[in-house]
Design an enzyme around this catalytic site. Structure first.
Site, PDB file in Angstrom:
ATOM      1  CG  ASP A  96      -2.137  -0.878   1.049  1.00  0.00           C
ATOM      2  OD1 ASP A  96      -2.853  -0.682   0.055  1.00  0.00           O
ATOM      3  OD2 ASP A  96      -2.357  -1.764   1.895  1.00  0.00           O
ATOM      4  CD  GLU A 144      -4.832  11.563   2.253  1.00  0.00           C
ATOM      5  OE1 GLU A 144      -5.498  10.569   1.921  1.00  0.00           O
ATOM      6  OE2 GLU A 144      -5.262  12.711   2.177  1.00  0.00           O
ATOM      7  CG  ASP A 145      -3.438   6.551   4.412  1.00  0.00           C
ATOM      8  OD1 ASP A 145      -4.305   7.373   4.756  1.00  0.00           O
ATOM      9  OD2 ASP A 145      -3.611   5.719   3.500  1.00  0.00           O
ATOM     10  NE  ARG A 193      -0.808   1.888   4.042  1.00  0.00           N
ATOM     11  CZ  ARG A 193      -1.376   2.989   3.554  1.00  0.00           C
ATOM     12  NH1 ARG A 193      -2.674   3.145   3.662  1.00  0.00           N
ATOM     13  NH2 ARG A 193      -0.652   3.911   2.951  1.00  0.00           N
ATOM     14  NE  ARG A 234      -6.845   0.501   7.964  1.00  0.00           N
ATOM     15  CZ  ARG A 234      -6.445   0.551   6.703  1.00  0.00           C
ATOM     16  NH1 ARG A 234      -5.683   1.539   6.297  1.00  0.00           N
ATOM     17  NH2 ARG A 234      -6.793  -0.398   5.858  1.00  0.00           N
ATOM     18  CG  HIS A 257      -8.817   6.648   5.576  1.00  0.00           C
ATOM     19  ND1 HIS A 257      -8.141   6.116   4.501  1.00  0.00           N
ATOM     20  CD2 HIS A 257      -8.137   6.251   6.680  1.00  0.00           C
ATOM     21  CE1 HIS A 257      -7.100   5.409   4.941  1.00  0.00           C
ATOM     22  NE2 HIS A 257      -7.076   5.472   6.251  1.00  0.00           N
ATOM     23  CB  CYS A 315      -4.750   7.906  -1.038  1.00  0.00           C
ATOM     24  SG  CYS A 315      -6.493   7.766  -0.810  1.00  0.00           S
TER      25      CYS A 315
HETATM   26  C1  CIR Z   1      -5.453   0.713   2.836  1.00  0.00           C
HETATM   27  O1  CIR Z   1      -6.412   0.012   3.129  1.00  0.00           O
HETATM   28  O2  CIR Z   1      -4.709   1.200   3.693  1.00  0.00           O
HETATM   29  C2  CIR Z   1      -5.155   0.959   1.381  1.00  0.00           C
HETATM   30  N1  CIR Z   1      -5.509  -0.208   0.621  1.00  0.00           N
HETATM   31  C3  CIR Z   1      -5.908   2.156   0.881  1.00  0.00           C
HETATM   32  C4  CIR Z   1      -5.491   3.420   1.568  1.00  0.00           C
HETATM   33  C5  CIR Z   1      -6.152   4.625   0.991  1.00  0.00           C
HETATM   34  N2  CIR Z   1      -5.694   5.788   1.634  1.00  0.00           N
HETATM   35  C6  CIR Z   1      -6.434   6.849   1.860  1.00  0.00           C
HETATM   36  O3  CIR Z   1      -7.636   6.852   1.613  1.00  0.00           O
HETATM   37  N3  CIR Z   1      -5.860   7.888   2.439  1.00  0.00           N
END
Ligand code: CIR
Length: 256
Positions: free
Chosen positions: A60, A65-66, A85, A130, A160, A250
Site C-alpha cells: 500500500d 497520504e496516510d 503499513r 485506522r 477514512h 491518498c
Molecule cells: C489501505 O487500506 O490502507 C489501502 N488499501 C488504501 C489506503 C487509501 N488511503 C487513503 O484513503 N488515504
C-alpha cells in the site's frame, strides 16, 4: 516551489489492505500509468514532484497520504492503523527531513493521514478503524502549539474520513451523507452531496493554487454537480488504484 511527495506503485499492490470492497485483480502497469497521469496533473498545477522509489514489499506504499500530516510549520509522521503499513513511514520521514520539523505519533496511538482533514485553523479527524482515540489525542497535543484545534468526527461505513468528506473550495465540502453526518459536524459549511450512484466520489483533491479539484474520472455524475456549483474539475483516470481502496487524496503529500 511547492512540492508534492509521491511514491511509485508497488509491484505487490495486489496484496493491499482491503476493508470495504472486494478484491479484484489490479493491473500494475495500468496503475502505474494512471499514477503518472496523476503526477502530471499535480505538476501542471505547479508542484515539483518528488517521487519516492518503489517499495517492492510494501503493497500500500503508493498511498503516502496516510503516513504524514503536513502543516505549514511542522509535519507529523503517523503510526498507520494497519500493521502492514507501519514500515511505510520511515522513508517518508526521510523525504520530509529538512522541509518541516518532524513530530511522531507513538504507540499505542494509531493515525492515518486519510482521516485528517485540514480546515483552516481546525483539523477534523475521523475516528475510524485506522485512527484510534490515543492517536487523535496525540495529534491534538502536537498541533495545539501551532494554533490548530482538533475535532473528532465519527465515521460509519467508510475507510477514512476523507473517503466520506473532502474540501473542494474555500467554504465548500463534498460529502457522502451516508458516511458522515455533515448537518451535525459541518453545519457551517456549504455542502455538495455525491451522486447516490457514486458513493466513493467524495474524495477530491482541492488544489487551491490552481483553483481546481483533482477528481476521479470514474465519477462523472458527481463531477457534474461540482461543475454546476462553479468548481473547476480536473478529471484523472484513477480506477486501478480505486481497486486498492485508494482515492485521489491518498497518493500525495502536498507542501506549499
Ligand atoms: C489501505 O487500506 O490502507 C489501502 N488499501 C488504501 C489506503 C487509501 N488511503 C487513503 O484513503 N488515504
Amino acid at each position: 516551489m511547492p512540492i508534492a511527495i509521491t511514491r511509485a506503485v508497488s509491484r505487490a499492490i495486489a496484496r493491499c489492505e482491503l476493508t470495504h470492497i472486494d478484491r479484484v485483480s489490479i493491473d500494475v502497469a495500468s496503475a502505474r500509468a494512471q499514477h503518472a497521469a496523476y503526477e502530471a496533473a499535480l505538476a501542471s498545477s505547479g508542484y515539483e514532484i518528488r517521487c519516492l522509489p518503489e517499495e517492492a514489499d510494501l503493497p500500500d506504499s503508493v498511498f503516502v497520504e496516510d503516513t504524514a500530516v503536513i502543516l505549514p510549520d511542522a509535519a507529523i509522521i503517523t503510526r498507520p492503523g494497519a500493521e502492514s503499513r507501519r514500515r511505510e513511514t520511515a522513508s517518508v520521514a526521510a523525504a520530509l527531513e529538512g522541509l518541516r520539523p518532524l513530530l511522531h505519533v507513538e504507540e499505542p496511538g494509531t493515525l492515518d493521514g486519510g482521516d485528517v482533514l485540514l480546515l483552516d485553523r481546525e483539523i477534523a479527524v475521523g475516528r475510524t478503524g485506522r485512527s484510534n482515540a490515543e492517536g487523535i489525542a496525540q495529534l491534538r497535543r502536537m498541533v495545539a502549539p501551532f494554533g490548530f484545534a482538533v475535532r473528532e468526527i465519527p465515521v460509519a461505513g467508510a475507510l477514512h474520513l476523507k473517503t466520506a468528506v473532502t474540501r473542494v473550495a474555500e467554504r465548500v465540502l463534498l460529502v457522502n451523507p451516508r458516511w458522515v453526518d455533515h448537518r451535525v459536524h459541518f453545519a457551517d459549511w456549504i455542502v455538495i452531496h455525491v451522486d447516490e450512484a457514486e458513493p466513493f466520489a467524495a474524495n477530491a483533491l482541492w488544489i487551491e493554487r490552481a483553483g481546481e479539484v483533482i477528481h476521479s474520472a470514474s465519477f462523472p455524475l458527481t463531477a457534474a454537480r461540482l461543475s454546476c456549483a462553479g468548481i473547476r474539475v480536473h478529471p484523472v483516470v484513477a480506477d486501478e488504484l480505486g481497486k486498492a481502496e485508494g482515492g485521489v487524496t491518498c497518493c500525495s503529500l502536498l507542501l506549499e
